[in-house]
Design a protein around this motif. Structure first.
Motif, PDB file in Angstrom:
ATOM      1  N   ASP A 194       0.833  -1.211   0.000  1.00 10.94           N
ATOM      2  CA  ASP A 194       0.000   0.000   0.000  1.00 10.94           C
ATOM      3  C   ASP A 194       0.864   1.256   0.000  1.00 10.94           C
ATOM      4  N   ASP A 195       1.958   1.217   0.757  1.00 17.70           N
ATOM      5  CA  ASP A 195       2.854   2.373   0.791  1.00 17.70           C
ATOM      6  C   ASP A 195       3.529   2.572  -0.557  1.00 17.70           C
ATOM      7  N   SER A 244       1.102   4.089  -3.013  1.00 16.09           N
ATOM      8  CA  SER A 244       0.949   5.530  -2.769  1.00 16.09           C
ATOM      9  C   SER A 244       2.147   6.293  -3.304  1.00 16.09           C
ATOM     10  N   ARG A 292       1.101   7.337   4.151  1.00 20.30           N
ATOM     11  CA  ARG A 292       1.746   6.154   3.577  1.00 20.30           C
ATOM     12  C   ARG A 292       3.109   6.506   2.972  1.00 20.30           C
ATOM     13  N   ARG A 346       5.448   7.037   5.821  1.00 21.28           N
ATOM     14  CA  ARG A 346       5.811   5.753   6.421  1.00 21.28           C
ATOM     15  C   ARG A 346       6.862   5.025   5.575  1.00 21.28           C
TER      16      ARG A 346
END
Length: 298
Positions: free
Chosen positions: A6-7, A10, A37, A40
Protein backbone atom coordinates in the motif's frame (compact mmCIF):
# COMPACT_ATOMS: atom_id res chain seq x y z
CA UNK A 1 10.40 -1.57 9.26
CA UNK A 2 9.65 -3.36 5.97
CA UNK A 3 7.82 -1.36 3.26
CA UNK A 4 4.37 -2.69 2.37
CA UNK A 5 2.54 -2.70 -0.95
CA UNK A 6 0.00 0.00 0.00
CA UNK A 7 2.85 2.37 0.79
CA UNK A 8 4.57 1.58 -2.51
CA UNK A 9 1.30 2.14 -4.42
CA UNK A 10 0.95 5.53 -2.77
CA UNK A 11 4.56 6.36 -3.65
CA UNK A 12 3.91 5.45 -7.29
CA UNK A 13 0.71 7.49 -7.45
CA UNK A 14 2.38 10.59 -6.00
CA UNK A 15 5.38 10.18 -8.31
CA UNK A 16 3.03 10.09 -11.30
CA UNK A 17 0.50 12.72 -10.23
CA UNK A 18 2.94 15.02 -8.38
CA UNK A 19 0.32 16.14 -5.83
CA UNK A 20 -1.32 14.35 -2.92
CA UNK A 21 -4.83 15.27 -4.05
CA UNK A 22 -4.30 13.98 -7.60
CA UNK A 23 -2.64 10.82 -6.27
CA UNK A 24 -5.53 10.28 -3.87
CA UNK A 25 -7.95 10.56 -6.77
CA UNK A 26 -6.03 7.86 -8.66
CA UNK A 27 -6.10 5.59 -5.61
CA UNK A 28 -9.65 6.50 -4.55
CA UNK A 29 -8.27 7.35 -1.12
CA UNK A 30 -8.01 10.34 1.20
CA UNK A 31 -5.05 12.71 0.57
CA UNK A 32 -4.07 12.56 4.23
CA UNK A 33 -3.91 8.76 4.03
CA UNK A 34 -1.71 8.93 0.94
CA UNK A 35 0.56 11.42 2.70
CA UNK A 36 0.88 9.14 5.75
CA UNK A 37 1.75 6.15 3.58
CA UNK A 38 4.47 8.08 1.76
CA UNK A 39 5.88 9.31 5.06
CA UNK A 40 5.81 5.75 6.42
CA UNK A 41 7.70 4.50 3.35
CA UNK A 42 10.34 7.22 3.77
CA UNK A 43 10.72 6.23 7.41
CA UNK A 44 11.02 2.53 6.55
CA UNK A 45 13.71 3.21 3.96
CA UNK A 46 15.33 6.04 5.93
CA UNK A 47 15.36 8.13 2.76
CA UNK A 48 13.75 11.35 1.55
CA UNK A 49 11.85 10.37 -1.60
CA UNK A 50 10.18 13.67 -2.50
CA UNK A 51 10.93 17.36 -2.37
CA UNK A 52 7.69 18.98 -1.17
CA UNK A 53 6.71 22.49 -2.23
CA UNK A 54 3.51 24.50 -2.81
CA UNK A 55 3.79 23.44 -6.47
CA UNK A 56 3.69 19.74 -5.61
CA UNK A 57 5.90 16.72 -5.02
CA UNK A 58 9.09 16.10 -7.03
CA UNK A 59 11.18 12.95 -6.82
CA UNK A 60 14.58 13.21 -5.21
CA UNK A 61 17.51 11.26 -6.65
CA UNK A 62 16.74 8.44 -4.21
CA UNK A 63 13.08 8.59 -5.12
CA UNK A 64 13.98 8.29 -8.79
CA UNK A 65 16.04 5.17 -8.02
CA UNK A 66 13.13 3.63 -6.12
CA UNK A 67 10.67 4.42 -8.93
CA UNK A 68 11.93 1.77 -11.35
CA UNK A 69 11.81 -0.89 -8.62
CA UNK A 70 8.29 0.18 -7.64
CA UNK A 71 7.09 -0.02 -11.24
CA UNK A 72 8.50 -3.53 -11.62
CA UNK A 73 6.81 -4.54 -8.36
CA UNK A 74 3.53 -3.09 -9.62
CA UNK A 75 3.78 -5.05 -12.85
CA UNK A 76 4.59 -8.23 -10.92
CA UNK A 77 1.52 -7.73 -8.73
CA UNK A 78 -0.69 -7.14 -11.78
CA UNK A 79 0.68 -10.22 -13.54
CA UNK A 80 0.11 -12.29 -10.41
CA UNK A 81 -3.47 -11.04 -10.12
CA UNK A 82 -4.16 -12.01 -13.72
CA UNK A 83 -2.66 -15.48 -13.29
CA UNK A 84 -4.40 -16.19 -9.98
CA UNK A 85 -7.67 -14.82 -11.29
CA UNK A 86 -7.66 -17.29 -14.13
CA UNK A 87 -8.34 -14.55 -16.67
CA UNK A 88 -6.38 -16.27 -19.42
CA UNK A 89 -5.43 -13.85 -22.14
CA UNK A 90 -7.52 -10.95 -20.77
CA UNK A 91 -5.75 -7.79 -19.64
CA UNK A 92 -6.52 -5.97 -16.42
CA UNK A 93 -5.31 -3.03 -14.35
CA UNK A 94 -4.40 0.39 -15.68
CA UNK A 95 -2.19 1.28 -18.64
CA UNK A 96 -1.26 4.87 -19.47
CA UNK A 97 -0.45 5.60 -23.11
CA UNK A 98 1.11 8.85 -24.32
CA UNK A 99 0.68 10.05 -27.89
CA UNK A 100 0.86 13.16 -30.08
CA UNK A 101 -2.56 14.77 -30.20
CA UNK A 102 -3.31 13.93 -33.85
CA UNK A 103 -2.90 10.24 -33.15
CA UNK A 104 -4.63 10.56 -29.77
CA UNK A 105 -7.67 12.28 -31.27
CA UNK A 106 -8.25 10.42 -34.53
CA UNK A 107 -6.77 6.93 -34.06
CA UNK A 108 -6.52 5.91 -30.42
CA UNK A 109 -10.12 6.40 -29.22
CA UNK A 110 -11.58 3.72 -31.51
CA UNK A 111 -8.54 1.42 -31.20
CA UNK A 112 -8.49 1.57 -27.40
CA UNK A 113 -12.29 1.28 -27.18
CA UNK A 114 -12.03 -2.03 -29.04
CA UNK A 115 -9.28 -3.24 -26.69
CA UNK A 116 -11.25 -2.37 -23.54
CA UNK A 117 -14.35 -4.06 -24.98
CA UNK A 118 -12.34 -7.29 -25.17
CA UNK A 119 -10.75 -6.72 -21.73
CA UNK A 120 -13.43 -5.45 -19.31
CA UNK A 121 -11.02 -5.28 -16.36
CA UNK A 122 -8.56 -3.05 -18.24
CA UNK A 123 -8.44 0.74 -17.84
CA UNK A 124 -6.62 2.71 -20.54
CA UNK A 125 -5.55 6.32 -20.01
CA UNK A 126 -4.72 8.23 -23.22
CA UNK A 127 -2.51 11.24 -22.52
CA UNK A 128 -2.52 13.58 -25.53
CA UNK A 129 0.33 16.06 -25.32
CA UNK A 130 2.15 17.93 -28.10
CA UNK A 131 5.56 16.93 -26.81
CA UNK A 132 7.82 13.93 -26.25
CA UNK A 133 7.10 11.77 -23.19
CA UNK A 134 9.76 10.94 -20.66
CA UNK A 135 9.38 7.22 -19.97
CA UNK A 136 12.31 7.29 -17.56
CA UNK A 137 10.17 9.44 -15.27
CA UNK A 138 7.27 7.04 -15.87
CA UNK A 139 4.98 9.71 -17.27
CA UNK A 140 3.37 6.85 -19.19
CA UNK A 141 3.71 3.07 -19.48
CA UNK A 142 4.41 3.46 -23.19
CA UNK A 143 4.22 6.17 -25.80
CA UNK A 144 3.70 6.68 -29.51
CA UNK A 145 6.14 9.00 -31.25
CA UNK A 146 6.64 10.29 -34.79
CA UNK A 147 10.39 9.66 -34.87
CA UNK A 148 12.62 6.85 -33.64
CA UNK A 149 14.37 7.77 -30.36
CA UNK A 150 18.14 7.71 -30.63
CA UNK A 151 18.99 7.57 -26.93
CA UNK A 152 17.76 6.09 -23.69
CA UNK A 153 17.04 2.59 -22.42
CA UNK A 154 14.02 2.05 -24.62
CA UNK A 155 12.28 -0.67 -26.59
CA UNK A 156 11.31 0.78 -29.97
CA UNK A 157 8.84 -0.79 -32.39
CA UNK A 158 7.76 0.75 -35.70
CA UNK A 159 3.97 0.67 -35.90
CA UNK A 160 3.11 1.92 -39.39
CA UNK A 161 3.60 4.62 -41.98
CA UNK A 162 0.95 7.28 -42.55
CA UNK A 163 0.47 10.07 -45.08
CA UNK A 164 -0.34 13.76 -44.98
CA UNK A 165 -1.59 16.16 -47.66
CA UNK A 166 -2.51 19.78 -48.08
CA UNK A 167 -6.19 20.47 -47.49
CA UNK A 168 -8.71 23.26 -47.05
CA UNK A 169 -12.44 23.61 -46.46
CA UNK A 170 -14.77 23.64 -49.46
CA UNK A 171 -16.11 27.06 -48.41
CA UNK A 172 -12.59 28.47 -48.26
CA UNK A 173 -11.72 27.11 -51.72
CA UNK A 174 -14.95 28.52 -53.17
CA UNK A 175 -14.16 32.03 -51.89
CA UNK A 176 -10.49 32.22 -52.90
CA UNK A 177 -8.44 31.95 -56.05
CA UNK A 178 -8.09 28.45 -57.54
CA UNK A 179 -5.05 26.34 -56.73
CA UNK A 180 -3.66 24.42 -59.67
CA UNK A 181 0.05 24.64 -58.81
CA UNK A 182 2.32 25.05 -55.80
CA UNK A 183 3.17 28.58 -56.91
CA UNK A 184 -0.47 29.66 -56.57
CA UNK A 185 -0.41 28.72 -52.89
CA UNK A 186 1.53 31.92 -52.23
CA UNK A 187 -1.78 33.81 -52.48
CA UNK A 188 -3.38 31.80 -49.69
CA UNK A 189 -3.33 31.80 -45.89
CA UNK A 190 -1.52 28.93 -44.19
CA UNK A 191 -2.39 27.06 -41.01
CA UNK A 192 0.33 25.12 -39.19
CA UNK A 193 2.51 24.68 -36.13
CA UNK A 194 3.92 27.50 -34.03
CA UNK A 195 7.53 27.42 -35.30
CA UNK A 196 9.30 27.55 -31.93
CA UNK A 197 6.95 24.92 -30.46
CA UNK A 198 7.60 22.18 -33.00
CA UNK A 199 8.84 19.43 -30.66
CA UNK A 200 9.91 16.96 -33.36
CA UNK A 201 11.61 17.65 -36.68
CA UNK A 202 9.19 15.25 -38.39
CA UNK A 203 6.41 17.77 -37.70
CA UNK A 204 8.20 20.60 -39.51
CA UNK A 205 6.10 20.09 -42.63
CA UNK A 206 6.74 23.43 -44.30
CA UNK A 207 10.50 23.70 -43.80
CA UNK A 208 12.28 24.28 -47.08
CA UNK A 209 9.12 25.37 -48.91
CA UNK A 210 8.13 28.92 -49.92
CA UNK A 211 5.25 28.68 -47.44
CA UNK A 212 7.02 28.91 -44.13
CA UNK A 213 4.90 31.87 -42.93
CA UNK A 214 1.98 30.56 -40.90
CA UNK A 215 -0.79 33.10 -40.38
CA UNK A 216 -2.86 30.92 -38.07
CA UNK A 217 -0.77 28.65 -35.85
CA UNK A 218 -1.17 26.18 -32.99
CA UNK A 219 0.98 23.60 -31.26
CA UNK A 220 -1.95 21.16 -31.64
CA UNK A 221 -2.70 19.20 -34.83
CA UNK A 222 -6.34 18.98 -33.75
CA UNK A 223 -6.65 22.76 -33.39
CA UNK A 224 -5.10 23.17 -36.83
CA UNK A 225 -7.63 20.74 -38.32
CA UNK A 226 -10.51 22.62 -36.72
CA UNK A 227 -9.11 25.91 -38.05
CA UNK A 228 -9.12 24.40 -41.54
CA UNK A 229 -12.70 23.18 -41.05
CA UNK A 230 -13.73 26.73 -40.16
CA UNK A 231 -12.28 28.11 -43.40
CA UNK A 232 -9.14 29.61 -41.86
CA UNK A 233 -6.86 28.63 -44.70
CA UNK A 234 -4.74 25.83 -46.17
CA UNK A 235 -2.92 23.37 -43.94
CA UNK A 236 -1.21 19.99 -43.80
CA UNK A 237 -3.51 17.29 -42.46
CA UNK A 238 -3.20 13.59 -41.67
CA UNK A 239 -5.08 11.45 -44.18
CA UNK A 240 -6.43 9.40 -41.27
CA UNK A 241 -8.07 12.56 -39.86
CA UNK A 242 -9.87 13.54 -43.06
CA UNK A 243 -12.90 11.24 -42.52
CA UNK A 244 -13.60 13.23 -39.33
CA UNK A 245 -13.71 16.46 -41.37
CA UNK A 246 -15.85 15.74 -44.45
CA UNK A 247 -15.88 19.37 -45.56
CA UNK A 248 -12.11 19.34 -46.17
CA UNK A 249 -10.68 18.64 -49.61
CA UNK A 250 -7.16 17.61 -50.51
CA UNK A 251 -5.13 20.11 -52.54
CA UNK A 252 -2.56 19.05 -55.15
CA UNK A 253 -2.34 15.48 -53.78
CA UNK A 254 -0.15 14.36 -56.69
CA UNK A 255 2.32 17.20 -56.09
CA UNK A 256 2.53 17.53 -52.30
CA UNK A 257 2.48 14.35 -50.23
CA UNK A 258 4.33 13.53 -47.01
CA UNK A 259 5.01 10.15 -45.44
CA UNK A 260 5.70 9.81 -41.73
CA UNK A 261 5.83 6.92 -39.27
CA UNK A 262 4.51 6.07 -35.82
CA UNK A 263 6.77 4.29 -33.32
CA UNK A 264 5.77 2.62 -30.08
CA UNK A 265 8.31 3.08 -27.31
CA UNK A 266 8.54 1.35 -23.92
CA UNK A 267 11.07 1.38 -21.13
CA UNK A 268 13.63 -1.40 -21.46
CA UNK A 269 12.84 -2.58 -17.93
CA UNK A 270 9.37 -3.57 -19.18
CA UNK A 271 10.69 -6.07 -21.72
CA UNK A 272 9.51 -9.06 -19.66
CA UNK A 273 6.23 -7.56 -18.45
CA UNK A 274 3.72 -9.87 -20.09
CA UNK A 275 0.65 -7.64 -19.76
CA UNK A 276 2.37 -4.67 -21.40
CA UNK A 277 3.66 -6.86 -24.20
CA UNK A 278 0.17 -8.21 -24.84
CA UNK A 279 -1.28 -4.72 -24.78
CA UNK A 280 1.42 -3.47 -27.18
CA UNK A 281 0.56 -6.29 -29.59
CA UNK A 282 -3.16 -5.48 -29.51
CA UNK A 283 -2.45 -1.77 -29.87
CA UNK A 284 -0.11 -2.29 -32.84
CA UNK A 285 -2.59 -4.49 -34.68
CA UNK A 286 -5.43 -2.06 -34.00
CA UNK A 287 -3.51 1.00 -35.20
CA UNK A 288 -2.38 -0.68 -38.41
CA UNK A 289 -5.91 -1.86 -39.16
CA UNK A 290 -7.47 1.53 -38.40
CA UNK A 291 -4.92 3.42 -40.51
CA UNK A 292 -5.73 1.25 -43.52
CA UNK A 293 -9.47 1.80 -43.01
CA UNK A 294 -9.33 5.57 -42.51
CA UNK A 295 -6.81 6.32 -45.26
CA UNK A 296 -9.00 4.39 -47.71
CA UNK A 297 -11.83 6.82 -46.87
CA UNK A 298 -9.69 9.96 -47.21
Amino acid sequence: MTPNWDDMRSFLAVARAETLSAAASLLKADPATVGRRVARLEEALDEVLFVKSPQGYRLTAQGQKLLSHAVRLEQTMLDAREDLGGQGSELSGQIRLGAPDGCANFLLPQVCAAITAENPDLDIQIVALPRIFNLSKREADMAITVSRPEAGRLLVQKLADYRLHLAAAEDYLAKHSPISSMAELSHHSFIGYIPDMIFDKELDYLSGTPFERVRLASNSASVQLNAMRQGGGVGVVHDFALPAAPNLRKILPDVFSLKRSFYLIRHEDDRRVARLSRFAESLSEGIRRELVRLEALA
